[in-house]
Each structure stands twice: as C-alpha cells, then as structure tokens.
Design an enzyme around this catalytic site. Structure first.
Site, PDB file in Angstrom:
ATOM      1  N   ALA A 158       0.832  -1.198   0.000  1.00 27.44           N
ATOM      2  CA  ALA A 158       0.000   0.000   0.000  1.00 27.44           C
ATOM      3  C   ALA A 158       0.869   1.251   0.000  1.00 27.44           C
ATOM      4  CB  ALA A 158      -0.965  -0.030   1.174  1.00 27.44           C
ATOM      5  N   CYS A 159       0.566   2.199   0.876  1.00 29.60           N
ATOM      6  CA  CYS A 159       1.269   3.490   0.852  1.00 29.60           C
ATOM      7  C   CYS A 159       2.740   3.388   1.222  1.00 29.60           C
ATOM      8  CB  CYS A 159       0.563   4.478   1.778  1.00 29.60           C
ATOM      9  SG  CYS A 159      -1.086   4.964   1.208  1.00 29.60           S
ATOM     10  N   SER A 160       3.157   2.275   1.800  1.00 26.11           N
ATOM     11  CA  SER A 160       4.561   2.093   2.161  1.00 26.11           C
ATOM     12  C   SER A 160       5.366   1.379   1.084  1.00 26.11           C
ATOM     13  CB  SER A 160       4.666   1.313   3.483  1.00 26.11           C
ATOM     14  OG  SER A 160       4.122   2.047   4.550  1.00 26.11           O
ATOM     15  N   SER A 337       2.024   5.386  -2.383  1.00 27.37           N
ATOM     16  CA  SER A 337       3.453   5.145  -2.188  1.00 27.37           C
ATOM     17  C   SER A 337       4.331   6.235  -2.793  1.00 27.37           C
ATOM     18  CB  SER A 337       3.836   3.799  -2.799  1.00 27.37           C
ATOM     19  OG  SER A 337       3.682   3.820  -4.204  1.00 27.37           O
TER      20      SER A 337
END
Length: 377
Positions: A158-160, A337
């Site tokens: 996901a965002c990481s 990300s």
C-alpha cells in the site's frame, strides 16, 4: 564509502496533464448529492436511507491540506452520474496504462542518474494496486524499456510500497544479485477511490515516481544520496482497507459493494499511526547515532497535513517548518506510495554534501518504512 554502500543516484516523476481543484470537485460532488437525495426522497423520508451531505472546498483543505490533485481522466471523475475515471481497456499487444506511466518515470530517473536501460539489472514495481493479476506489471515494464537481461517483480505494501521497495533494492545490491535496481511507483489511485464518499472523495491523485539505486562505486551522477539504513514495520489493521480482488466473482452479493473501494477509519488511523511512525524514525536514527537535530529534512508520506505536522513535531520536539518537512500534497493530494518520493524528488537539491534526512512512508497494513540517507555528492 565501502563496496557495500548503496546510493540513490537519480529520481523521476511523471505527472498527468489533467488536474482537479477542490472547487471543481465540490461542484461535481454536490450535484451528485442533490441527485441522490432527490431520487431517494421517499426512502429518506421513511428512514430507510440517510440523506447525503454536500461538501465544500474549505472543508477539504482544512481536513487534509489538499488543494488539488492530478488524475488520468478528469471528465469521468467530474461526471456526477459516474464519479469515476474513464480509462479504456487496451489490447494485450499494447502497453498497459500502468506500465506506460512507469516507463515514463523511469526514463527521467535514468537520465538524472546518468544511466541507460542497459545498466539496469532489475525493476521493482511497488504500488498500492496493480491493474491486473498477471503477468507482473514489472515484467511488462522491463519489456517496454527494452531490457534484454535481468529480472523484475511486483510488490504491494500500500502506501509504504516505495520504502519497502527501496529496502528490497538495497538488499539485492548488497547481496550481489544486482548492481543497479530501479524501483518505480505507478499509482492510479483515482481508480480505487470512492468518489461518492464525502469523507474520502478528495483524498487521492494519480502519478508515477521512480528511484535508481546502485553501488556507490559505480554511480556517475552529479548528485548522490548514500542509503545509511532502512527499516520496515508492519502491524495488522483493517482501519484502511480495500476488499477488491479476484474472489469477488465467487460471491455475487458483494460485487460493487462499498468495501470494494478504498475506505478507512480516519480518526483511528491518525491516533494509532502517528506515534508509531514518530517512534520508528527516532529509533531508526538513534541506531545510526543520528540525533533529531542532525536531520536536515524529513520527506514524509503525503496523506494528511495534520499527520505530517504531528509526526515531525514528535521527532524534532518542536513544530517543523515547510523546509524541514516539505509538503506536496496540496498540489498532488495523496498519491499513496509515491508521495514521499515526490517530496524527495522536488525538495532535496538545496541540501549540501553531508546533510542527512529520512524518507518515510506509512499506511494500510499498518505498514511503515523509513530510509535514512546522507548526501554524498
């Protein structure tokens, strides 16, 4: 430096040509709300449905710090009867939308690194959603780049995803399986956003970023950033979730349901994630004998302005200014990300050799990744 040192030698950023301001978004959303409430007036009156509330640009900016966002298709998003981008399917013989975005960002990153495609050993496509199950988008990117050797794979945290991807690239270089790795984040967030949801319809935008990682001894770019350390952390939570997947067709009752798009418990995320991120950064820099005062810059994940301000304050022990903790989400919105990489790409050139900073991302999972870097050239 020694033979195990890895540097970021170049970054790339591809931005869609179309953008949507908060004011434009609100006009479209409020038209949808009026239509919904009118069409469901009887059910709302009977208490069977709840009427929807309109939005306004001031609320959006106050809640998030976002002023606009870039998207692949503006017309579809702003169509009150649709509220979703129109992105046509392409034949298998044509490059996919996501791979095309990635290739554009990679070419810029390679140019900035002083490298050509022939120098690259591996491609990592790291983002919050892949547009298909297989073949891997990364292998398609490898093909359309013209890489005749090497390997590629997709990853999703996901965002990481970008910071996790950087660690994977660094590890590949240090263990000898590659000399030069490109990590790319083609984020088509507009396609998995519930544009009909007042609480989140303003959050996301589309973009692609890329990072070139290589052995310090091989790097030729005028600007280089030594990777001093990487650290990853995950802890399961459903407070940010998207249940879309290939099993959906196995239970028709869930097809098209609200949980098949992005959803979150925003207050819980804020309360739980911010202290975790600040603690990770402090522990990480401490393990490298770096004090908060020695951090010249924090390139944080661009999800919400209040989150970034709180995290930076906890790390520094005081409020951070926009130089110390740059903000790009006012222009780009949340790009999953890619956010911390956009910040790094746009806000590092003024730093001097020896200056240190942290690239940090956080999001669904929960997942947190931090990369400590020092300008070495």
């Amino acid at each position: 430096m020694n033979q195990n040192d890895v540097v970021i030698s170049g970054t790339g950023l591809w931005t869609p040509s179309q953008s949507i301001t908060n004011e434009e978004l609100v006009i479209s959303f409020n038209a949808y709300v009026e239509r919904y409430n009118a069409e469901n007036a009887a059910a709302i009156e009977a208490g069977e449905l709840v009427s929807l509330q309109g939005s306004n640009a001031e609320f959006i900016e106050k809640a998030s710090g976002i002023k606009q966002r870039y998207v692949l298709d503006k017309e579809g998003v702003l169509d009150p009867s649709r509220l979703a981008p129109r992105i046509a399917e392409r034949p298998d013989e044509q490059i996919s939308v996501q791979a095309e975005m990635a290739v554009k960002a990679i070419h810029q990153a390679l140019e900035n690194a002083g490298r050509s495609v022939s120098d690259v050993d591996a491609i990592l496509v790291a983002c919050s959603n892949m547009q298909r199950a297989y073949p891997a988008v990364s292998v398609e990117v490898q093909h359309y780049l013209g890489m005749e050797r090497g390997w590629a794979y997709d990853m999703n945290v996901a965002c990481s995803s970008a910071t996790f991807g950087i660690q994977a690239g660094v590890d590949a270089i240090r263990n000898g399986s590659a000399k030069c790795v490109v990590m790319v984040n083609p984020e088509i967030c507009s396609a998995h956003l519930a544009w009909q949801d007042r609480d989140c319809h303003f959050i996301f935008g589309d973009v692609a970023t890329a990072v070139v990682l290589e052995r310090a001894e091989d790097a030729v770019s005028a600007e280089q950033w030594q990777v001093l350390g990487t650290r990853l952390q995950t802890k399961f939570s459903s407070n940010i979730r998207n249940n879309f997947g290939f099993l959906n067709r196995c239970d028709e009752s869930g097809v098209g349901a609200r949980d098949k798009l992005f959803r979150q418990e925003g207050r819980k995320v804020f309360k739980e994630v911010c202290p975790m991120v600040a603690e990770q950064i402090l522990d990480h820099i401490g393990s490298l004998s770096i004090t908060p005062e020695q951090l010249s810059r924090m390139w944080l994940h661009q999800a919400n302005l209040s989150m970034n301000e709180l995290i930076a304050k906890r790390v520094l022990g005081r409020p951070a200014d926009r130089v110390e903790a740059p903000v790009i989400l006012d222009e780009y919105a949340n790009t999953s990300s890619a956010g911390s990489i956009i910040a790094f790409h746009k806000h590092r050139q003024d730093l001097a050799v020896g200056d240190q900073g942290v690239i940090c991302s956080f999001g669904a999972g929960y997942s947190i990744g931090s990369v400590i870097v020092r300008r070495s050239r």
